[in-house]
Every structure is written in C-alpha cells, then in structure tokens.
Design a protein around this motif. Structure first.
Motif, PDB file in Angstrom:
ATOM      1  N   PRO A 466       0.800  -1.245  -0.156  1.00 38.75           N
ATOM      2  CA  PRO A 466      -0.084   0.143   0.166  1.00 38.75           C
ATOM      3  C   PRO A 466       0.825   1.255   0.078  1.00 38.75           C
ATOM      4  N   TYR A 467       0.546   2.049  -1.096  1.00 40.76           N
ATOM      5  CA  TYR A 467       1.127   3.372  -1.071  1.00 40.76           C
ATOM      6  C   TYR A 467       0.410   4.409  -0.789  1.00 40.76           C
ATOM      7  N   VAL A 468       0.534   5.393   0.207  1.00 40.10           N
ATOM      8  CA  VAL A 468      -0.401   6.070   0.903  1.00 40.10           C
ATOM      9  C   VAL A 468       0.004   7.520   0.287  1.00 40.10           C
ATOM     10  N   ILE A 469      -1.006   8.351  -0.424  1.00 41.40           N
ATOM     11  CA  ILE A 469      -0.655   9.531  -0.937  1.00 41.40           C
ATOM     12  C   ILE A 469      -1.539  10.541  -0.070  1.00 41.40           C
ATOM     13  N   VAL A 470      -0.912  11.557   0.523  1.00 37.36           N
ATOM     14  CA  VAL A 470      -1.703  12.491   1.134  1.00 37.36           C
ATOM     15  C   VAL A 470      -2.023  13.592   0.453  1.00 37.36           C
ATOM     16  N   THR A 471      -3.436  13.819   0.473  1.00 38.16           N
ATOM     17  CA  THR A 471      -4.071  14.751  -0.463  1.00 38.16           C
ATOM     18  C   THR A 471      -5.006  15.709   0.449  1.00 38.16           C
ATOM     19  N   PRO A 472      -5.390  17.000   0.106  1.00 36.21           N
ATOM     20  CA  PRO A 472      -6.074  17.834   0.741  1.00 36.21           C
ATOM     21  C   PRO A 472      -7.489  17.304   1.247  1.00 36.21           C
ATOM     22  N   SER A 473      -7.927  16.194   0.450  1.00 33.08           N
ATOM     23  CA  SER A 473      -9.430  15.562   0.704  1.00 33.08           C
ATOM     24  C   SER A 473      -9.205  14.277   1.534  1.00 33.08           C
ATOM     25  N   GLY A 474      -7.996  14.104   1.898  1.00 35.40           N
ATOM     26  CA  GLY A 474      -7.696  12.760   2.737  1.00 35.40           C
ATOM     27  C   GLY A 474      -6.711  12.065   1.981  1.00 35.40           C
ATOM     28  N   ASN A 475      -6.193  10.621   2.600  1.00 35.29           N
ATOM     29  CA  ASN A 475      -5.321  10.008   2.073  1.00 35.29           C
ATOM     30  C   ASN A 475      -5.961   8.964   1.231  1.00 35.29           C
ATOM     31  N   GLN A 476      -5.365   8.839   0.065  1.00 31.97           N
ATOM     32  CA  GLN A 476      -5.377   7.771  -1.056  1.00 31.97           C
ATOM     33  C   GLN A 476      -4.489   6.961  -1.167  1.00 31.97           C
ATOM     34  N   THR A 477      -4.809   5.610  -1.115  1.00 29.29           N
ATOM     35  CA  THR A 477      -4.128   4.199  -1.229  1.00 29.29           C
ATOM     36  C   THR A 477      -3.961   3.738  -2.459  1.00 29.29           C
ATOM     37  N   VAL A 478      -3.150   3.250  -3.179  1.00 30.29           N
ATOM     38  CA  VAL A 478      -2.769   2.350  -4.386  1.00 30.29           C
ATOM     39  C   VAL A 478      -1.780   1.297  -4.101  1.00 30.29           C
ATOM     40  N   HIS A 479      -2.340   0.220  -4.181  1.00 33.35           N
ATOM     41  CA  HIS A 479      -1.730  -0.940  -3.910  1.00 33.35           C
ATOM     42  C   HIS A 479      -0.855  -1.556  -5.120  1.00 33.35           C
ATOM     43  N   VAL A 480       0.326  -1.834  -5.182  1.00 36.14           N
ATOM     44  CA  VAL A 480       1.195  -2.217  -6.183  1.00 36.14           C
ATOM     45  C   VAL A 480       1.742  -3.552  -5.890  1.00 36.14           C
ATOM     46  N   ASP A 481       1.828  -4.706  -6.707  1.00 35.00           N
ATOM     47  CA  ASP A 481       2.319  -5.816  -6.525  1.00 35.00           C
ATOM     48  C   ASP A 481       3.757  -5.769  -6.898  1.00 35.00           C
ATOM     49  N   GLN A 482       4.476  -5.902  -5.738  1.00 32.18           N
ATOM     50  CA  GLN A 482       6.147  -5.442  -5.920  1.00 32.18           C
ATOM     51  C   GLN A 482       6.842  -6.890  -6.271  1.00 32.18           C
ATOM     52  N   ARG A 483       6.119  -7.825  -6.650  1.00 29.54           N
ATOM     53  CA  ARG A 483       6.823  -9.109  -7.150  1.00 29.54           C
ATOM     54  C   ARG A 483       7.014  -9.056  -8.749  1.00 29.54           C
ATOM     55  N   SER A 484       6.552  -7.846  -9.364  1.00 27.61           N
ATOM     56  CA  SER A 484       6.907  -7.622 -10.765  1.00 27.61           C
ATOM     57  C   SER A 484       7.209  -6.253 -10.857  1.00 27.61           C
ATOM     58  N   GLY A 485       7.621  -5.891 -12.381  1.00 25.31           N
ATOM     59  CA  GLY A 485       7.560  -4.347 -12.713  1.00 25.31           C
ATOM     60  C   GLY A 485       8.500  -3.587 -11.749  1.00 25.31           C
ATOM     61  N   GLY A 486       9.633  -4.252 -11.000  1.00 24.86           N
ATOM     62  CA  GLY A 486      10.492  -3.519 -10.624  1.00 24.86           C
ATOM     63  C   GLY A 486      11.827  -2.995 -11.443  1.00 24.86           C
ATOM     64  N   GLY A 487      12.697  -2.229 -10.725  1.00 26.72           N
ATOM     65  CA  GLY A 487      13.841  -1.595 -11.543  1.00 26.72           C
ATOM     66  C   GLY A 487      13.430  -0.308 -12.371  1.00 26.72           C
ATOM     67  N   ALA A 488      12.328   0.238 -12.212  1.00 21.60           N
ATOM     68  CA  ALA A 488      11.816   1.222 -13.195  1.00 21.60           C
ATOM     69  C   ALA A 488      11.046   2.046 -12.348  1.00 21.60           C
ATOM     70  N   TRP A 489      10.612   3.314 -12.913  1.00 20.21           N
ATOM     71  CA  TRP A 489       9.549   4.101 -12.098  1.00 20.21           C
ATOM     72  C   TRP A 489       8.109   3.642 -12.428  1.00 20.21           C
ATOM     73  N   ARG A 490       7.493   3.292 -11.362  1.00 20.76           N
ATOM     74  CA  ARG A 490       6.009   3.007 -11.663  1.00 20.76           C
ATOM     75  C   ARG A 490       4.870   4.099 -11.247  1.00 20.76           C
ATOM     76  N   ASN A 491       4.275   4.276 -12.000  1.00 24.16           N
ATOM     77  CA  ASN A 491       3.401   5.519 -11.951  1.00 24.16           C
ATOM     78  C   ASN A 491       2.254   4.995 -10.914  1.00 24.16           C
ATOM     79  N   LEU A 492       1.972   5.704 -10.166  1.00 21.83           N
ATOM     80  CA  LEU A 492       0.904   5.435  -9.094  1.00 21.83           C
ATOM     81  C   LEU A 492      -0.455   6.227  -9.270  1.00 21.83           C
ATOM     82  N   GLY A 493      -0.316   7.202 -10.275  1.00 24.29           N
ATOM     83  CA  GLY A 493      -1.085   8.326 -10.323  1.00 24.29           C
ATOM     84  C   GLY A 493      -1.009   9.492 -10.403  1.00 24.29           C
ATOM     85  N   THR A 494      -2.031  10.426 -10.704  1.00 18.39           N
ATOM     86  CA  THR A 494      -1.899  11.932 -10.509  1.00 18.39           C
ATOM     87  C   THR A 494      -2.665  12.424  -9.232  1.00 18.39           C
TER      88      THR A 494
END
Length: 527
Positions: A466-494
């Motif tokens: 769980p990656y937790v992003i702190v926004t003015p309207s509250g925390n938003q959580t994005v879940h990432v599968d860290q078993r794959s897709g590593g070694g590069a920048w992974r976009n969590l969102g805007t």
C-alpha cells in the motif's frame, strides 16, 4: 498477517548479514500501531473516531451485518460521500446509495424496515447507513444465513449482489467482486463525517451460481470483449436505451463527449441495462484501474448528450465517479480514457481539440455540469494528443535522502537486489498495523502532481504493497504488486498535493498481501 520465510529464503532475499536486523524488526512493537479488533459481526477493523464511523459501528451491531462489509458496499457505491442528499444518475441517495427507481427500491425497503421517513434516509448519513444495514440483513434472512454464517463476510456475496440490483449475471458479479476486492485490500478515507477505515483481510467469497459466470471482459458468453475496441468488455445496454443505426453512413461521427457518471462503474453499466433508465453511453471507464466496458456499439446512437443532433454525431464516454469528488479521477482513468478517445479520433477522423472533444456541459441546451471543475482537461488533452510536456517541477526522494525519509526500527535495510534505486532500500514484514515509511517533500504550490514509485521486484516481495498519498481531501491508497515491474519508475497516479513541507507519500505495512513490503524511492512531478 505476518509472513515468515525459512532462513535460507531470507538469506537469499536479504543477504545473511541482515538476519539480525530482520529478527529485531519482527519482534519489536510496531510504531504507530493500530491493530484490528473483532466486532460482533465479524469485522476486524478498530473504530476510527468520527460520526460516520460510529454510524457504521452501530448499524452493523444493530442488524448483525459485518461492519467492514457494510463500509465496503458504501465505498464501492459513493466513496462514502452522500452528496448532501442529491440523487445519483440512477436515483440513489446517501453514502450507501439507497435507490428508488423502477428496478431497485432499496430506499423504500429501508423506510419500511426501519420506520424512518424517506427524506431522513436520503439526507441523514447515519440514517442512510442504518437503512442499508436493515436492507442487507433482510436479504441475508431471505437467503437463510444463520447467525454463524452472518459473522463471516464470505457468506454475504449473494446478499451483496441483490443489494446492487444488476440486470445480468456478469454485471452482478462485477458489482459484488468490487466490494470483496475492497475488503481484501482494505482502505482508509477521510469523509465529511470523519475518517473511516477497513483493514485488509483474506477473502474467499461464496459466489454460488455466479462462480460459473465469467468476470466481465473474460471468457465466453457475457464475458466477451468488445468488437469495436479491443481493451473493452461488452455488456450491452437495454434496447430501450439506444437507437440501432448504421453510423457513419447514416450520420457522421464528429465528437467525443466526456461524462462523469454520478455513480459507480458497476452501477452505471447496470443502469444502462435497466429499460427504465432511458439513457446510455457507448463506454464507461473504471476509476481504480481504467477498465473499460462498452454498452452501445459505435455504429448505434446512445442516449447520452441530451441533444438528439449531438447524440447522432458523437461517441459518449462515462467515467465512474461524481463531479464534486476529485478522488475518483485517477491517473489510470485519465490514461485509459485518453487512449480510447485517441483511438476514436483516429478511427473517425475527429480533430483532437477541445472543439470536438467536449464535456457534457458543452452540449447545446445541456443541463448537466459534468465533467465538472475537478476534471483536468489540460492533462487529459495532453494524453490524447501525446504532447505531455516535461514536468515543470520534480523531486526524487530516496530512502537514504537525509531529512526526507523516516521509518521505524521495524524496517530493515538491504542492498540485495541490483534493481534498487541508489545504494539500498528498506523492507518490513506485513502486519495489521500501519507503521508507514514516509517520504517528505516541500511542494511548491497546491496543484496536480504525478507520483511514481521505484522498487526492486522479487517473488518474495509483497503482492499488494500500500502506497499512501496525502491529499487535501484525505489519504488515498494505491496497491502495487512488488513481485514484478521493479527496477523502473512505476506510475501511481496523478493527485492533488497541498503546498508546503511535510510527509506526502508513505508505504504502509498494513496489507492483505503476502511477502516483504519494500520502500525504496519516490518521484513527485507537477503535471
């Protein structure tokens, strides 16, 4: 849940010299721990202060409904925003979306079961939650659930299906699976009635006859994909809600019209299948991952613009969510929608400009305001045209950046993977306590920012970090599968980030996923 590996596996993942620090992390008390506790109806989330959380606790106890299931139904429907009693597109009200339309009458059922007036159920959040709990319990009773079964959320799947009121098996499964996905990953949100949290848990819903139904967009039959647009699933609208045509020979296609559904993804697709709706759109985009469902063939005329001429000359795209809630407008949604719009423009020769890619509010005679002020037209058009400029401001925070990264002693340090960013990265076991590793940044101005994560991947790393992003309207959580897709920048969102210096992104240990949670580096860029 705590994941243990044999010593040989730990040595392989982390390096033998780290075993002592890992053992210390496993036995030390979790910093900022908020352990879950059991409630009478099988919930495992401790109460978080605030009137809305209290309303869920009380309604769940009163009607013996699993508290977290009740919250997950509401979050799937509205992100727990009651919209001040205003109805959704399908005439649903409140945080629980109690509906009053020709097909689904959960509002009327709630009034009969609770004795509360419909106006109270529509406008009072606690009453709305109570009404939904009463309806769910009545469905559970009709399904014959025993007291022991009611304590287990996995037994409530068909009850949740009934609450959603879907017209077809595939959409029914989509609706209920969305609720159980939320139960599995857990979530925390800040609402007008205070914070509300659901802890992650293992889920194995008893789908009954729907277990044999292909999830939307897979398999055969109702699970087939769109023949117009490959990435889309096909869930046809009711014949009363569109006109069969032969565009472009009958009418030219000159516009793409952008809508916000004023409802959930599954609810919107289901509403188009309701003959009483009188509305439809060609496509609907999901907030969480950008999934696409087609409801009307492109050659046919969907009823979406409120203007017959524009209906005949346009493709309508609905987006899950509500115009006054920016939390629905994720980067995954923007990118998926922009890819579809780009495809449509190329296919039909539509200019990629704001005179031809328009909001519902721009249709002549429109009474709707969508997509509303929270829709980022600049970013969206950059994605459509492929002209996204370099970010005007960007910062990278590594786990070794002095003064910008903090983590408790429960987080170990490793240089095992060559995919790391910088000299090392941090790791910790998943537990039912947040204990986040925080990345601090000084944001220059309140605006939209792209947030990216860098991590090494490994089969032993977490399946749902769980990656937790702190926004003015509250925390938003994005879940990432860290078993794959590593070694590069992974976009969590805007996300909208507030100006100022402070913790902006965290990596939490509280997850239903398995494997070590990894915290390496974060990049924040203005868009």
């Amino acid at each position: 849940m705590t994941v243990r590996y044999p010593q040989s596996r730990l040595s392989q993942l982390l390096g033998a010299t780290l075993l002592v620090s890992l053992a210390t992390g496993l036995t030390s008390p979790a910093a900022n721990a908020a352990p879950a506790t059991d409630s009478p109806a099988g919930a495992t989330t401790a109460t978080v202060g605030g009137p809305l959380a209290t309303a869920f606790d009380r309604a769940a106890a009163r009607y013996d409904v699993p508290r977290d299931l009740l919250v997950a139904v509401g979050y799937a429907e509205t992100h727990l925003d009651g919209h001040d009693g205003a109805p959704s597109a399908s005439n649903g009200y409140g945080v629980m979306h109690l509906a009053s339309n020709p097909k689904l009458r959960t509002l009327d059922e709630a009034a009969a079961l609770t004795g509360l007036a419909p106006v109270t159920l529509r406008t009072d959040p606690a009453a709305n939650v109570t009404g939904a709990a009463a309806v769910l319990r009545s469905y559970a009773d009709r399904a014959g659930l025993t007291a022991a079964q009611r304590a287990d959320p996995d037994h409530w799947y068909t009850t949740v299906v009934r609450y959603g009121g879907a017209s077809t098996p595939a959409v029914a499964r989509l609706y209920a699976d969305t609720v159980y996905d939320l139960l599995g990953t857990g979530f925390q949100t800040t609402t007008g009635g205070g914070p509300v949290r659901v802890a992650p848990r293992p889920v194995a819903p008893e789908r009954g006859a729907l277990a044999a139904v292909a999830p939307l967009g897979t398999g055969d039959g109702v699970g087939i994909m769109s023949t117009d647009y490959g990435p889309a699933a096909w869930a046809p609208a009711h014949a009363e809600n569109y006109t069969v045509s032969s565009r472009e020979s009958a009418y030219p296609i000159n516009y793409v019209v952008i809508h916000v559904a004023q409802g959930s993804y599954a609810g919107t697709v289901s509403w188009f299948q309701n003959p009483a709706a009188g509305v439809s759109a060609h496509y609907t985009i999901r907030s969480s991952d950008g999934a696409v469902t087609q409801s009307v063939r492109e050659k046919d005329i969907a009823y979406h613009a409120g203007n017959w001429t524009y209906n005949t000359q346009s493709i309508g795209i609905e987006h899950e969510g509500y115009v006054n809630q920016p939390s629905w407008f994720t980067d995954a949604m923007y990118r998926s929608s922009a890819a579809l719009t780009r495809h449509l423009c190329d296919r039909y020769g539509i200019p990629k400009d704001r005179s031809h890619i328009i909001g519902h509010n721009q249709v002549p005679g429109a009474t709707h305001t969508d997509p509303g002020p929270n829709w980022n037209w600049t970013y969206y058009m950059q994605l459509v045209t492929g002209s996204t400029p370099p970010p005007s401001w960007s910062v990278t925070i590594d786990n070794s950046t002095a003064g910008a990264f903090t983590a408790s002693a429960n987080w170990g340090t490793s240089a095992y993977s060559a995919q790391r960013h910088g000299t090392d990265y941090r790791f910790a076991d998943p537990v039912e306590a947040s204990d986040p590793a925080w990345y601090r940044a000084n944001i220059p101005t309140t605006a939209s920012y792209r947030v990216e994560a860098w991590y090494p991947d490994d089969p032993g790393y977490n399946s749902s970090a769980p990656y937790v992003i702190v926004t003015p309207s509250g925390n938003q959580t994005v879940h990432v599968d860290q078993r794959s897709g590593g070694g590069a920048w992974r976009n969590l969102g805007t996300f909208t980030l507030a100006a100022g210096d402070g913790n902006k992104v965290g990596v939490s240990r509280w997850t239903g996923g398995t494997g070590l949670v990894i915290a390496d580096a974060i990049r924040i860029s203005r868009v």
